[in-house]
Scaffold this motif. Sequence first.
Motif, PDB file in Angstrom:
ATOM      1  N   LEU A   3      -9.325 100.000 -24.571  1.00  0.00           N
ATOM      2  CA  LEU A   3      -8.603 101.284 -24.576  1.00  0.00           C
ATOM      3  C   LEU A   3      -7.578 101.321 -23.456  1.00  0.00           C
ATOM      4  O   LEU A   3      -7.817 100.808 -22.364  1.00  0.00           O
ATOM      5  N   ASN A   4      -6.442 101.951 -23.731  1.00  0.00           N
ATOM      6  CA  ASN A   4      -5.444 102.084 -22.681  1.00  0.00           C
ATOM      7  C   ASN A   4      -5.774 103.264 -21.775  1.00  0.00           C
ATOM      8  O   ASN A   4      -6.823 103.911 -21.921  1.00  0.00           O
ATOM      9  N   GLU A   5      -4.868 103.557 -20.849  1.00  0.00           N
ATOM     10  CA  GLU A   5      -5.116 104.595 -19.852  1.00  0.00           C
ATOM     11  C   GLU A   5      -5.231 105.984 -20.474  1.00  0.00           C
ATOM     12  O   GLU A   5      -5.757 106.910 -19.841  1.00  0.00           O
ATOM     13  N   LYS A   6      -4.757 106.157 -21.712  1.00  0.00           N
ATOM     14  CA  LYS A   6      -4.873 107.442 -22.404  1.00  0.00           C
ATOM     15  C   LYS A   6      -6.072 107.482 -23.345  1.00  0.00           C
ATOM     16  O   LYS A   6      -6.259 108.461 -24.078  1.00  0.00           O
ATOM     17  N   GLY A   7      -6.878 106.433 -23.330  1.00  0.00           N
ATOM     18  CA  GLY A   7      -8.041 106.378 -24.197  1.00  0.00           C
ATOM     19  C   GLY A   7      -7.733 105.964 -25.620  1.00  0.00           C
ATOM     20  O   GLY A   7      -8.584 106.089 -26.494  1.00  0.00           O
ATOM     21  N   LEU A   8      -6.504 105.469 -25.858  1.00  0.00           N
ATOM     22  CA  LEU A   8      -6.115 105.052 -27.202  1.00  0.00           C
ATOM     23  C   LEU A   8      -6.512 103.599 -27.451  1.00  0.00           C
ATOM     24  O   LEU A   8      -6.463 102.763 -26.553  1.00  0.00           O
ATOM     25  N   LEU A   9      -6.873 103.322 -28.698  1.00  0.00           N
ATOM     26  CA  LEU A   9      -7.332 101.997 -29.074  1.00  0.00           C
ATOM     27  C   LEU A   9      -6.215 100.965 -29.008  1.00  0.00           C
ATOM     28  O   LEU A   9      -5.139 101.156 -29.566  1.00  0.00           O
ATOM     29  N   LEU A  10      -6.486  99.866 -28.326  1.00  0.00           N
ATOM     30  CA  LEU A  10      -5.556  98.747 -28.276  1.00  0.00           C
ATOM     31  C   LEU A  10      -6.052  97.579 -29.122  1.00  0.00           C
ATOM     32  O   LEU A  10      -5.260  96.865 -29.730  1.00  0.00           O
ATOM     33  N   GLU A  11      -7.370  97.403 -29.162  1.00  0.00           N
ATOM     34  CA  GLU A  11      -7.921  96.236 -29.829  1.00  0.00           C
ATOM     35  C   GLU A  11      -9.381  96.485 -30.187  1.00  0.00           C
ATOM     36  O   GLU A  11     -10.102  97.117 -29.423  1.00  0.00           O
ATOM     37  N   ARG A  12      -9.766  96.017 -31.375  1.00  0.00           N
ATOM     38  CA  ARG A  12     -11.151  96.164 -31.821  1.00  0.00           C
ATOM     39  C   ARG A  12     -11.658  94.833 -32.361  1.00  0.00           C
ATOM     40  O   ARG A  12     -10.958  94.129 -33.091  1.00  0.00           O
ATOM     41  N   PHE A  13     -12.885  94.522 -31.994  1.00  0.00           N
ATOM     42  CA  PHE A  13     -13.612  93.392 -32.571  1.00  0.00           C
ATOM     43  C   PHE A  13     -14.980  93.909 -32.980  1.00  0.00           C
ATOM     44  O   PHE A  13     -15.647  94.599 -32.201  1.00  0.00           O
ATOM     45  N   GLU A  41      -9.036  93.880 -35.141  1.00  0.00           N
ATOM     46  CA  GLU A  41      -7.931  94.824 -35.311  1.00  0.00           C
ATOM     47  C   GLU A  41      -7.059  94.831 -34.074  1.00  0.00           C
ATOM     48  O   GLU A  41      -7.564  94.934 -32.940  1.00  0.00           O
ATOM     49  N   ARG A  42      -5.765  94.715 -34.287  1.00  0.00           N
ATOM     50  CA  ARG A  42      -4.810  94.803 -33.183  1.00  0.00           C
ATOM     51  C   ARG A  42      -3.481  95.275 -33.728  1.00  0.00           C
ATOM     52  O   ARG A  42      -3.029  94.813 -34.771  1.00  0.00           O
ATOM     53  N   ASN A  43      -2.883  96.226 -33.023  1.00  0.00           N
ATOM     54  CA  ASN A  43      -1.550  96.700 -33.386  1.00  0.00           C
ATOM     55  C   ASN A  43      -1.503  97.244 -34.814  1.00  0.00           C
ATOM     56  O   ASN A  43      -0.503  97.111 -35.515  1.00  0.00           O
ATOM     57  N   GLY A  44      -2.622  97.834 -35.266  1.00  0.00           N
ATOM     58  CA  GLY A  44      -2.667  98.442 -36.581  1.00  0.00           C
ATOM     59  C   GLY A  44      -2.931  97.489 -37.722  1.00  0.00           C
ATOM     60  O   GLY A  44      -2.968  97.918 -38.881  1.00  0.00           O
ATOM     61  N   SER A  45      -3.125  96.216 -37.440  1.00  0.00           N
ATOM     62  CA  SER A  45      -3.408  95.245 -38.496  1.00  0.00           C
ATOM     63  C   SER A  45      -4.842  94.741 -38.371  1.00  0.00           C
ATOM     64  O   SER A  45      -5.395  94.665 -37.268  1.00  0.00           O
ATOM     65  N   PHE A  46      -5.444  94.402 -39.522  1.00  0.00           N
ATOM     66  CA  PHE A  46      -6.826  93.952 -39.572  1.00  0.00           C
ATOM     67  C   PHE A  46      -6.892  92.536 -40.134  1.00  0.00           C
ATOM     68  O   PHE A  46      -6.081  92.146 -40.974  1.00  0.00           O
ATOM     69  N   SER A  47      -7.871  91.779 -39.694  1.00  0.00           N
ATOM     70  CA  SER A  47      -8.155  90.476 -40.282  1.00  0.00           C
ATOM     71  C   SER A  47      -9.658  90.244 -40.209  1.00  0.00           C
ATOM     72  O   SER A  47     -10.350  90.797 -39.355  1.00  0.00           O
ATOM     73  N   THR A  48     -10.161  89.430 -41.135  1.00  0.00           N
ATOM     74  CA  THR A  48     -11.587  89.122 -41.209  1.00  0.00           C
ATOM     75  C   THR A  48     -11.789  87.643 -40.915  1.00  0.00           C
ATOM     76  O   THR A  48     -11.029  86.794 -41.402  1.00  0.00           O
ATOM     77  N   HIS A  49     -12.835  87.342 -40.147  1.00  0.00           N
ATOM     78  CA  HIS A  49     -13.044  85.972 -39.691  1.00  0.00           C
ATOM     79  C   HIS A  49     -14.517  85.584 -39.821  1.00  0.00           C
ATOM     80  O   HIS A  49     -15.410  86.426 -39.670  1.00  0.00           O
ATOM     81  N   ARG A  50     -14.736  84.298 -40.033  1.00  0.00           N
ATOM     82  CA  ARG A  50     -16.092  83.739 -39.969  1.00  0.00           C
ATOM     83  C   ARG A  50     -16.150  82.825 -38.759  1.00  0.00           C
ATOM     84  O   ARG A  50     -15.186  82.117 -38.446  1.00  0.00           O
ATOM     85  N   VAL A  51     -17.274  82.856 -38.066  1.00  0.00           N
ATOM     86  CA  VAL A  51     -17.413  82.061 -36.853  1.00  0.00           C
ATOM     87  C   VAL A  51     -18.754  81.343 -36.843  1.00  0.00           C
ATOM     88  O   VAL A  51     -19.776  81.886 -37.271  1.00  0.00           O
ATOM     89  N   PRO A 104      -2.924  94.868 -26.937  1.00  0.00           N
ATOM     90  CA  PRO A 104      -3.179  94.975 -25.505  1.00  0.00           C
ATOM     91  C   PRO A 104      -2.331  94.031 -24.660  1.00  0.00           C
ATOM     92  O   PRO A 104      -2.301  94.150 -23.440  1.00  0.00           O
ATOM     93  N   THR A 105      -1.628  93.090 -25.295  1.00  0.00           N
ATOM     94  CA  THR A 105      -0.909  92.053 -24.552  1.00  0.00           C
ATOM     95  C   THR A 105       0.523  92.476 -24.280  1.00  0.00           C
ATOM     96  O   THR A 105       1.277  92.783 -25.200  1.00  0.00           O
TER      97      THR A 105
END
Length: 316
Positions: free
Chosen positions: A165-175, A46-56, A271-272
């Motif tokens: 998380l940014n300096e305000k504790g808000l989510l920037l990126e999730r894996f 998850e980044r910038n409010g969008s989600f994607s699913t991946h296989r690795v 986050p970028t």
Amino acid sequence: MRALSIALLLSAALVPPAFAEEAGDWLARLAKADQQQRFHGTFVYERNGSFSTHRVWRQLGADGKMSERLLQLDGAEQEILKVDGRVQCIAGGMADQVEGAAFWPSRTLDPARLQSFYELKMAGHSRIAGRQAVVLLLSPRDQHRYGFELHLDQETALPLKSLLLNEKGLLLERFQFAEFDPFAEFDSSSLLPGDACRPVRARAEPVSVKAGWHAQWLPPGFELSGVVERKGADDAPVVFMTYADGLARFSIFVESLNGSPVEDARHQLGPTVVVSRRVTAPEGDYMITVVGEIPFGTAERVAVSLSADEGVVASP
């Protein structure tokens, strides 16, 4: 790459903090496992409010080289294959999405050094992808870097979930893994790229050079880790310098404009951040661009501080 719940932070604050040494031990285990551990799994990014699913798929070969294949399962076809960290082929825009997103940290982690810039703390346990995990919090000691929450698999020490998380504790990126098997037996054909994965051929191999430019200010703890030169889109040389504090990273690109009417710019995607600044030197105009997972204010201060060794004057 990582996401944090306020409830978890509050609950962690009510628990007597574990010794930082224990958190450091887990980071040391993670660093070792990252170089050796094979696995197969499916994760959500998850980044910038969008989600994607991946296989690795990830496996260490008999030659000691780590092969990693990443396949996006939803949306447009996306794929990337790496061997020893080098991109071998790519399909779609996968590089734009995962480059710099540490779905597993591919950097050298030095717990002793990191404690100078992050407060390391154990924050309990969790259960991710049906597996038990320990939770580590890495809180920045200044405003020049972001915080991390890592959920490490108790058995392998690899990250099952990672939040930025940014300096305000808000989510920037999730894996976060939905399925994770570090002992799965998969055929070597799983590491073969699909037909749409096109080989990556660099226009020219990077050449190590003397920067010719230097930042008069850097955030504490960030050190120059490399300076290389490549050919740009018009075959003009582009110098880029990389900096890291052992966890966070950013790069500075210096490119001659050759008369192009390019203006200053600033953008952020998750986050970028990207901060571009036009400067004028005796031999012409240049564009200075700072790119990385650091706060805007930090990137802007680095960009403003950059100058050529023999002097560069910012254009008005």
